[in-house]
Design an enzyme around this catalytic site. Sequence first.
Site, PDB file in Angstrom:
ATOM      1  N   PRO A  89      18.690  69.629 -26.356  1.00 61.85           N
ATOM      2  CA  PRO A  89      19.447  70.205 -25.238  1.00 61.85           C
ATOM      3  C   PRO A  89      18.545  70.908 -24.218  1.00 61.85           C
ATOM      4  O   PRO A  89      18.777  70.814 -23.016  1.00 61.85           O
ATOM      5  CB  PRO A  89      20.386  71.202 -25.926  1.00 61.85           C
ATOM      6  N   LEU A 126      30.284  44.273  -0.554  1.00 64.42           N
ATOM      7  CA  LEU A 126      31.683  43.987  -0.905  1.00 64.42           C
ATOM      8  C   LEU A 126      32.665  44.897  -0.169  1.00 64.42           C
ATOM      9  O   LEU A 126      33.885  44.687  -0.247  1.00 64.42           O
ATOM     10  CB  LEU A 126      31.903  44.123  -2.422  1.00 64.42           C
ATOM     11  N   GLY A 127      32.162  45.886   0.546  1.00 63.60           N
ATOM     12  CA  GLY A 127      33.032  46.780   1.312  1.00 63.60           C
ATOM     13  C   GLY A 127      33.997  47.510   0.399  1.00 63.60           C
ATOM     14  O   GLY A 127      33.624  47.935  -0.703  1.00 63.60           O
ATOM     15  N   GLU A 151      14.229  57.527 -21.055  1.00 62.08           N
ATOM     16  CA  GLU A 151      12.855  57.093 -21.380  1.00 62.08           C
ATOM     17  C   GLU A 151      11.869  57.540 -20.301  1.00 62.08           C
ATOM     18  O   GLU A 151      10.971  56.802 -19.903  1.00 62.08           O
ATOM     19  CB  GLU A 151      12.813  55.584 -21.606  1.00 62.08           C
TER      20      GLU A 151
HETATM   21  C1  LIG Z   1      22.608  57.699 -21.781  1.00 67.07           C
HETATM   22  C2  LIG Z   1      21.405  58.374 -22.326  1.00 67.07           C
HETATM   23  C3  LIG Z   1      20.805  57.891 -23.478  1.00 67.07           C
HETATM   24  C4  LIG Z   1      19.690  58.531 -24.028  1.00 67.07           C
HETATM   25  N1  LIG Z   1      19.162  58.085 -25.208  1.00 67.07           N
HETATM   26  C5  LIG Z   1      18.196  58.815 -25.815  1.00 67.07           C
HETATM   27  C6  LIG Z   1      17.753  58.473 -27.127  1.00 67.07           C
HETATM   28  O1  LIG Z   1      18.223  57.508 -27.738  1.00 67.07           O
HETATM   29  N2  LIG Z   1      16.808  59.268 -27.707  1.00 67.07           N
HETATM   30  C7  LIG Z   1      16.278  60.364 -27.074  1.00 67.07           C
HETATM   31  O2  LIG Z   1      15.438  61.010 -27.664  1.00 67.07           O
HETATM   32  N3  LIG Z   1      16.671  60.704 -25.824  1.00 67.07           N
HETATM   33  C8  LIG Z   1      17.628  59.968 -25.184  1.00 67.07           C
HETATM   34  N4  LIG Z   1      18.067  60.334 -23.935  1.00 67.07           N
HETATM   35  C9  LIG Z   1      17.500  61.522 -23.294  1.00 67.07           C
HETATM   36  C10 LIG Z   1      16.680  61.225 -22.065  1.00 67.07           C
HETATM   37  O3  LIG Z   1      15.463  60.640 -22.434  1.00 67.07           O
HETATM   38  C11 LIG Z   1      16.528  62.528 -21.268  1.00 67.07           C
HETATM   39  O4  LIG Z   1      17.776  62.804 -20.692  1.00 67.07           O
HETATM   40  C12 LIG Z   1      15.458  62.441 -20.215  1.00 67.07           C
HETATM   41  O5  LIG Z   1      14.202  62.398 -20.806  1.00 67.07           O
HETATM   42  C13 LIG Z   1      15.501  63.609 -19.237  1.00 67.07           C
HETATM   43  O6  LIG Z   1      15.509  64.821 -19.904  1.00 67.07           O
HETATM   44  P1  LIG Z   1      16.573  65.942 -19.487  1.00 67.07           P
HETATM   45  O7  LIG Z   1      17.893  65.296 -19.440  1.00 67.07           O
HETATM   46  O8  LIG Z   1      16.366  67.116 -20.347  1.00 67.07           O
HETATM   47  O9  LIG Z   1      16.209  66.333 -18.005  1.00 67.07           O
HETATM   48  P2  LIG Z   1      15.183  67.472 -17.568  1.00 67.07           P
HETATM   49  O10 LIG Z   1      13.910  67.284 -18.284  1.00 67.07           O
HETATM   50  O11 LIG Z   1      15.847  68.786 -17.656  1.00 67.07           O
HETATM   51  O12 LIG Z   1      14.959  67.087 -16.048  1.00 67.07           O
HETATM   52  C14 LIG Z   1      15.897  67.480 -15.031  1.00 67.07           C
HETATM   53  C15 LIG Z   1      15.271  67.093 -13.688  1.00 67.07           C
HETATM   54  O13 LIG Z   1      14.035  67.798 -13.513  1.00 67.07           O
HETATM   55  C16 LIG Z   1      12.972  66.869 -13.305  1.00 67.07           C
HETATM   56  N5  LIG Z   1      11.757  67.395 -13.927  1.00 67.07           N
HETATM   57  C17 LIG Z   1      11.610  67.895 -15.191  1.00 67.07           C
HETATM   58  N6  LIG Z   1      10.328  68.241 -15.408  1.00 67.07           N
HETATM   59  C18 LIG Z   1       9.643  67.934 -14.281  1.00 67.07           C
HETATM   60  C19 LIG Z   1       8.267  68.039 -13.891  1.00 67.07           C
HETATM   61  N7  LIG Z   1       7.335  68.508 -14.715  1.00 67.07           N
HETATM   62  N8  LIG Z   1       7.931  67.608 -12.653  1.00 67.07           N
HETATM   63  C20 LIG Z   1       8.870  67.093 -11.822  1.00 67.07           C
HETATM   64  N9  LIG Z   1      10.177  66.994 -12.118  1.00 67.07           N
HETATM   65  C21 LIG Z   1      10.565  67.392 -13.343  1.00 67.07           C
HETATM   66  C22 LIG Z   1      13.438  65.574 -13.941  1.00 67.07           C
HETATM   67  O14 LIG Z   1      12.783  64.449 -13.404  1.00 67.07           O
HETATM   68  C23 LIG Z   1      14.929  65.604 -13.604  1.00 67.07           C
HETATM   69  O15 LIG Z   1      15.119  65.132 -12.302  1.00 67.07           O
HETATM   70  C24 LIG Z   1      19.146  59.675 -23.362  1.00 67.07           C
HETATM   71  C25 LIG Z   1      19.745  60.134 -22.186  1.00 67.07           C
HETATM   72  C26 LIG Z   1      20.859  59.527 -21.682  1.00 67.07           C
HETATM   73  C27 LIG Z   1      21.502  60.093 -20.445  1.00 67.07           C
END
Ligand SMILES: Cc1cc2nc3c(=O)[nH]c(=O)nc-3n(C[C@H](O)[C@H](O)[C@H](O)COP(=O)(O)OP(=O)(O)OC[C@H]3O[C@@H](n4cnc5c(N)ncnc54)[C@H](O)[C@@H]3O)c2cc1C
Length: 404
Positions: free
Chosen positions: A133, A359-360, A384
């Site tokens: 989280p 497709l509008g 990823e």
């Molecule tokens: C549908 C879905 C499936 C997933 N499946 C998996 C899975 O199977 N296993 C797993 O382990 N994870 C999984 N994930 C997690 C996913 O890899 C993370 O959501 C992703 O890595 C981004 O992390 P976060 O959501 O905490 O965003 P954050 O890290 O909080 O980032 C929020 C924003 O801040 C930006 N940001 C953060 N740090 C920096 C930095 N240093 N410089 C510039 N910008 C930054 C990010 O680019 C983003 O725009 C999944 C996510 C989703 C939505």
Amino acid sequence: MSDFNPTLNEDQITIQKWVHDFAEDVMRPNAEEWDEKEEFPWPVVQEAAEIGLYGWEFLANAMFNDPTGLTMPVAIEEMFWGDAGLGMAIMGSGLAAAGIAASGSQDQVMEWVPQCYGDTKDVQLGAFAASEPDAGSDVGGYRTSAKYDEATDEWILNGTKAWITNGGIADIHVVVAVVAPELKTKGHASFVVPPGTKGLSMGQKYKKHGIRASHTAEVVLDDVRVPGRCLLGGKEKLDERLARVRRGEKGNSQAAMQTFEATRPTVGAQAIGVARAAYEYSLDYAKEREAFGRKIIMNQSIAFMLADMATEIEATRLLIWRAAWLGKHKGFVNAEGSMAKLKAGRVATHVTERAIQILGGFGYTREYPVERWHRDAKIHDIFEGTEQIQQLVISRAISGLRIE
Ligand SMILES: Cc1cc2nc3c(=O)[nH]c(=O)nc-3n(C[C@H](O)[C@H](O)[C@H](O)COP(=O)(O)OP(=O)(O)OC[C@H]3O[C@@H](n4cnc5c(N)ncnc54)[C@H](O)[C@@H]3O)c2cc1C
């Protein structure tokens, strides 16, 4: 090392057609229903298992027995052309398999990877649980702990994982946990949590914007005890690696990153599968739809949009194939895997948005699939490694500097 050759061999063309047929005949007709239901599409995954598309043998053949690296991106593009939500349901277990292959011994791969898939009589799932989280991009912020109990030769896992594909419904969970907090990202290790292990449960299941047929949920680990043999790579290797890091010598790159690096070109292939679906659909539509007494494609503004969409898809596919080939030959120089994934996510998001434009009003409704494709495309800018994390990896590679 042979030269990069973007020409598919006969086997690859056969696989491409085989996956395309499944995508057209099974995935496309089922896509809307499972997107609306927002449930795991067991019948579709079962059908994929019955033809051998869902299963570790397919993964092994397409990924490990392919010297060119192109088979997997080719197959995945077709699958995601069929549907990204269903495609993710079929491919999700591959994340766990890749996690096991990245850190596990040969014996561990042979024992656990088949269990991520099961067989046609009992289809099983794998999940790769790294994100938390409070720590997605920031892998140094993982808090899930793994403590060794020498008396019983067991590891005890505690923590919460977030956004996990197949989380809580999988048979095999591969969990990345902190074994040496003081070593930050170098103090991680990966563990297999076998089926039925006490203490592992599903937290909230997320309601998503796109890829809604794919199950995404929290995984809660509450005093989960796994036998010592569930530590991927084994204790001896872990102790050696931690000792090397403590002495200030080069340690292996941490577990989660190894997994993500290996899978990035294939994530790019997912994205262009979705982009191609939207491009083809909007091209056909533009040739049919009339406005002002002529087909809308006869307006340069529409035809040029389509020309740009086609060009972006073609260019991106080359980037992905080359990255996949470089990955196979351990030839990454400037984070080409990240470049391919970055570009593909952006192209998919842009192309699917342009398809809605073409497709509008119809494009904005659920009567037509392009709005779903646009929702599905966006995930490729996020999971990823987000867009910004890919930029970070690339900027560090091209500059040799620790850009923050
Ligand atoms: C549908 C879905 C499936 C997933 N499946 C998996 C899975 O199977 N296993 C797993 O382990 N994870 C999984 N994930 C997690 C996913 O890899 C993370 O959501 C992703 O890595 C981004 O992390 P976060 O959501 O905490 O965003 P954050 O890290 O909080 O980032 C929020 C924003 O801040 C930006 N940001 C953060 N740090 C920096 C930095 N240093 N410089 C510039 N910008 C930054 C990010 O680019 C983003 O725009 C999944 C996510 C989703 C939505």
